[in-house]
Design an enzyme around this catalytic site. Structure first.
Site, short mmCIF file in Angstrom:
data_model
loop_
_atom_site.label_atom_id
_atom_site.label_comp_id
_atom_site.label_asym_id
_atom_site.label_seq_id
_atom_site.Cartn_x
_atom_site.Cartn_y
_atom_site.Cartn_z
N VAL A 91 0.83 -1.21 0.00
CA VAL A 91 0.00 0.00 0.00
C VAL A 91 0.86 1.25 0.00
O VAL A 91 0.48 2.27 -0.60
CB VAL A 91 -1.00 0.00 1.18
CG1 VAL A 91 -0.31 0.22 2.52
CG2 VAL A 91 -2.08 1.04 0.96
N GLY A 311 -5.19 -6.68 0.79
CA GLY A 311 -5.60 -5.87 1.93
C GLY A 311 -4.74 -4.63 2.04
O GLY A 311 -4.25 -4.11 1.03
N GLU A 312 -4.59 -4.09 3.26
CA GLU A 312 -3.76 -2.92 3.56
C GLU A 312 -4.37 -1.61 3.08
O GLU A 312 -3.83 -0.54 3.35
CB GLU A 312 -2.35 -3.04 2.95
CG GLU A 312 -1.58 -4.29 3.36
CD GLU A 312 -0.22 -4.37 2.69
OE1 GLU A 312 0.17 -3.42 1.95
OE2 GLU A 312 0.49 -5.38 2.90
N GLY A 313 -5.48 -1.65 2.31
CA GLY A 313 -5.98 -0.47 1.62
C GLY A 313 -5.49 -0.40 0.19
O GLY A 313 -5.79 0.55 -0.54
#
Length: 340
Positions: A91, A311-313
Site C-alpha cells: 500500500v 488488503g492494507e488499503g
C-alpha cells in the site's frame, strides 16, 4: 450510541446529473464515471465537486486468535507494521502513485513494540484477540473503546485536511474474523462466506469453515447488538475500523472501502449508525466471498475488479484516479450548448 449522520445533498446530485447530460458527449456515455461524479457532487454539496487532493490511508493492525488457520505465522503482523513504517509495503508503494499518505495504527498487535513510535501505539487496545472458535474475541468494554479509537483516528485525519479516507488492515487471521462477522450480520452459514484468505489449501479451507462454524454456534443469541457482535466474533481492529467509517460520515468526508476487512466492518458500522453507508464507495472487489455479501447488503458496487486480495488499503487506492476522473469531467468538459 447515537450519531447524527448528514444526508448527501440531493439538489447537488440532481444538478450534477443535469450538467452531465449536457456535456459534449452522448447522454450516459461515460457510464460509471457519471454515477461517481454525481455521488461526489452530493457528498461535496456543489457542482462540480471539489478536487480530491488530500487522500489518507489508515491501516488498522492487529493479531487475531484464529491466526493458526492462516498460511502465514502470526509474527508477520508485527513485521509488516515495521514495513509500513519503512514505506516499503504494497500500500505504501501504490499509495505513492496517487499521492496518498499512509498511516499505521497498532490496535491489537501482539509483539514487543519497544522500538515503535508512540504515534503508532497511541490507540492500542490490547495484545491480540481471542480465538473466536473457542472464546470471545474481546473483553467487555473493549469493542466500545476500540470503536472510540476509530472515531478519534478519523477526527485526527479530517482535522488535518483529509478529503478522502481509506481504511486499510493488517492482521494474520483477519479473513476468518471477517467471514464470521458477515455471516452473523446477514444470517449466512460459514461455508458460504469463508474464503482462502492468504492462500490456504483445500484442507486449510475446511479447517477454516469448521472454525467459523464453531464461532457462529458459540455466539448464537449474542450477535444482534453490533457491539456484542464485535466482542464475540470480531476484533478490536474491526471495531476501530467501524468507528473510523462512522465518524467520516458524521463529518461528511467520503470513504473508499478497501476489501473484505473494511466490508465486514462497514456492515457493523451501518448497524451502529444507519445512513452512514451513504458516504462510502467500494474501491474494489476482493476475491473473498464474504466481501461480496457485505457489499450487496450495503448496496455498493465495486469500482474496480483486479483480482486483488492483499488488503492494507491497496485495492482502494487504485480507485482514487477514477474518482479524480469523475470530478474532472464535471469540472473541465465543455457543454453541448456552447458549441458553435
Amino acid at each position: 450510541m447515537r450519531f447524527d449522520i448528514p444526508v448527501p445533498d440531493a439538489a447537488a446530485r440532481a444538478a450534477a446529473r443535469e450538467r452531465l447530460d449536457g456535456l459534449v458527449k452522448p447522454v450516459g456515455s461515460l457510464g460509471r464515471l457519471e454515477e461517481i461524479a454525481a455521488w461526489l457532487s452530493a457528498a461535496h454539496g456543489c457542482v462540480p465537486p471539489r478536487p480530491i487532493s488530500d487522500v489518507r490511508v489508515v491501516v488498522f493492525a492487529g493479531d487475531h486468535g484464529v491466526s493458526a488457520l492462516s498460511a502465514y505465522p502470526r509474527e508477520v503482523t508485527g513485521a509488516m507494521v515495521r514495513v509500513f513504517l519503512a514505506g516499503r509495503s504494497g500500500v505504501n508503494v501504490l499509495a505513492a502513485q496517487v499521492g496518498a499518505r499512509v498511516r499505521v495504527a497498532d490496535i491489537t498487535v501482539d509483539w514487543d513494540a519497544s522500538d515503535i513510535p508512540d504515534s503508532v501505539l497511541a490507540h492500542k487496545i490490547r495484545r491480540g484477540s481471542g480465538s473466536i472458535d473457542v472464546e470471545d474475541a474481546l473483553l467487555p468494554g473493549e469493542a466500545v473503546r476500540a470503536f472510540e479509537a476509530g472515531l478519534s483516528l478519523a477526527d485526527e485525519e479530517i482535522s488535518t485536511g483529509a478529503e478522502l479516507l481509506i481504511p486499510g488492515d493488517m492482521g494474520i487471521g483477519n479473513t476468518a474474523v471477517c467471514a464470521a462477522l458477515v455471516a452473523a450480520s446477514l444470517g449466512l452459514p460459514a461455508a458460504e462466506v469463508v474464503g482462502t484468505g492468504t492462500g490456504v489449501d483445500s484442507d486449510g479451507l475446511a479447517r477454516k469453515v469448521e472454525a467459523v462454524s464453531a464461532a457462529l454456534a458459540r455466539a448464537a443469541g449474542r450477535v444482534e447488538d453490533p457491539f456484542s457482535r464485535l466482542t464475540v466474533l470480531g476484533s478490536a481492529c474491526a471495531a476501530a475500523t467501524a468507528g473510523f467509517l462512522v465518524q467520516a460520515a458524521v463529518r461528511s468526508v467520503p470513504v473508499l472501502l478497501d476489501g473484505v476487512f473494511s466490508g465486514a466492518a462497514a456492515l457493523v458500522a451501518r448497524d451502529i449508525a444507519p445512513g452512514a453507508e451513504r458516504w462510502w464507495l467500494a474501491g474494489h472487489r476482493s476475491t473473498e466471498p464474504s466481501q461480496a455479501f457485505a457489499l450487496e447488503a450495503l448496496g455498493l458496487e465495486p469500482i474496480l475488479d483486479l483480482g486483488l486480495r492483499l488488503g492494507e488499503g491497496s485495492g482502494a487506492v487504485q480507485a482514487v484516479p477514477t474518482l479524480r476522473a469523475a470530478q474532472a469531467i464535471l469540472a473541465d468538459m465543455g457543454l453541448l450548448a456552447d458549441l458553435t
